[in-house]
Scaffold this active site. Sequence first.
Site, PDB file in Angstrom:
ATOM      1  N   CYS A  73       0.864  -1.184   0.000  1.00 49.76           N
ATOM      2  CA  CYS A  73       0.000   0.000   0.000  1.00 49.76           C
ATOM      3  C   CYS A  73       0.895   1.227   0.000  1.00 49.76           C
ATOM      4  O   CYS A  73       1.718   1.397   0.902  1.00 49.76           O
ATOM      5  CB  CYS A  73      -0.859  -0.036   1.272  1.00 49.76           C
ATOM      6  SG  CYS A  73      -1.896   1.393   1.519  1.00 49.76           S
ATOM      7  N   THR A  75       0.003   4.282   0.496  1.00 50.16           N
ATOM      8  CA  THR A  75      -0.393   5.212   1.560  1.00 50.16           C
ATOM      9  C   THR A  75       0.204   4.779   2.900  1.00 50.16           C
ATOM     10  O   THR A  75       0.708   5.608   3.671  1.00 50.16           O
ATOM     11  CB  THR A  75      -1.933   5.271   1.653  1.00 50.16           C
ATOM     12  OG1 THR A  75      -2.461   5.429   0.336  1.00 50.16           O
ATOM     13  CG2 THR A  75      -2.397   6.416   2.516  1.00 50.16           C
ATOM     14  N   CYS A 183      -1.017   3.940  -6.391  1.00 50.18           N
ATOM     15  CA  CYS A 183      -1.897   3.255  -5.436  1.00 50.18           C
ATOM     16  C   CYS A 183      -2.051   1.829  -5.935  1.00 50.18           C
ATOM     17  O   CYS A 183      -2.274   1.622  -7.137  1.00 50.18           O
ATOM     18  CB  CYS A 183      -3.247   3.968  -5.386  1.00 50.18           C
ATOM     19  SG  CYS A 183      -4.515   3.068  -4.480  1.00 50.18           S
TER      20      CYS A 183
HETATM   21  N1  DGL Z   1      -3.905   0.486  -2.019  1.00 50.08           N
HETATM   22  C1  DGL Z   1      -3.741   1.688  -1.244  1.00 50.08           C
HETATM   23  C2  DGL Z   1      -2.521   2.452  -1.733  1.00 50.08           C
HETATM   24  O1  DGL Z   1      -1.696   1.897  -2.405  1.00 50.08           O
HETATM   25  C3  DGL Z   1      -5.019   2.421  -1.243  1.00 50.08           C
HETATM   26  C4  DGL Z   1      -5.086   3.447  -0.191  1.00 50.08           C
HETATM   27  C5  DGL Z   1      -6.447   3.765   0.285  1.00 50.08           C
HETATM   28  O2  DGL Z   1      -7.058   2.891   0.903  1.00 50.08           O
HETATM   29  O3  DGL Z   1      -6.867   4.912   0.127  1.00 50.08           O
HETATM   30  O4  DGL Z   1      -2.329   3.618  -1.436  1.00 50.08           O
END
Ligand code: DGL
Length: 262
Positions: A73, A75, A183
């Site tokens: 992820c 984030t 993302c």
């Molecule tokens: N898959 C997450 C990322 O790579 C999504 C983040 C989210 O839940 O907003 O940032």
Amino acid sequence: MSTQAIGMFDSGVGGTSIWREIHALLPSENTIYLADSKYAPYGEKTQKEILELSIKNTEYLLSRNCKIIVVACNTATTNAIDYLRENYNIPFIGIEPAIKPAALNSKTGVVGVLATRGTLASSLFSKTTALYAKDRLVLEQFGDGLVPLIEAGEIESDEMEVLLTKYLQPMIDKNIDYLVLGCTHYPYLIPQLKKILPPSVTIIDSGVAVAKQTKNVLAAHQLLNTSNTTGTLEFYTNKNVAVLQSLLALNEKSAVISALDF
Ligand code: DGL
């Protein structure tokens, strides 16, 4: 030691795009994937909340004796990986938007980045952009609303098309030749993105690079699983098993997809 699993977590189903690359490169590794969909999206949460959720996921994976953790992820990586590395004594692999290859290869000098608010606001993202793309025009776009639609299994919806067009058209107008997917949910949107973008735009994500890095780090720690059989593949979600199942669309006999309260 080498038969211990590779642990992975994401705010939801998106990190399976990273799992896919890791499994393709390291098929005999046992893997445990956590889709924290109950708390998605992470991208609109505070850094403190993202850190707390990342700690919760890490603690579960450690309770399962994982040998390495892939923070699948962007984030969570950009907001929590420094803390995780400082406080837990196993290797962590993170994922960041692939600004560097886009900036290096861009001919128009204009690069688009589609990522969550949490990623684009992070200091790690600003540092990477300043380092690799200072002579480029980097157009940053929050992907508000995209993760909830993917989590709801609505990738091919009209609503998705409207949002993607709204986010991409200004970049197309400014002549981007690279679109960086910042993302791990977004690689599942590539067919939709290709319908909107001109063919001259190259879409890049970080999945293959993360898989290679995972392999290198495991090798450096002598943690590679050298078995010749396919690993056990465990997937857990604290929300909707059906969405995770349909996105994974796996045939492997060793895959188990279950609900878990974590
Ligand atoms: N898959 C997450 C990322 O790579 C999504 C983040 C989210 O839940 O907003 O940032």
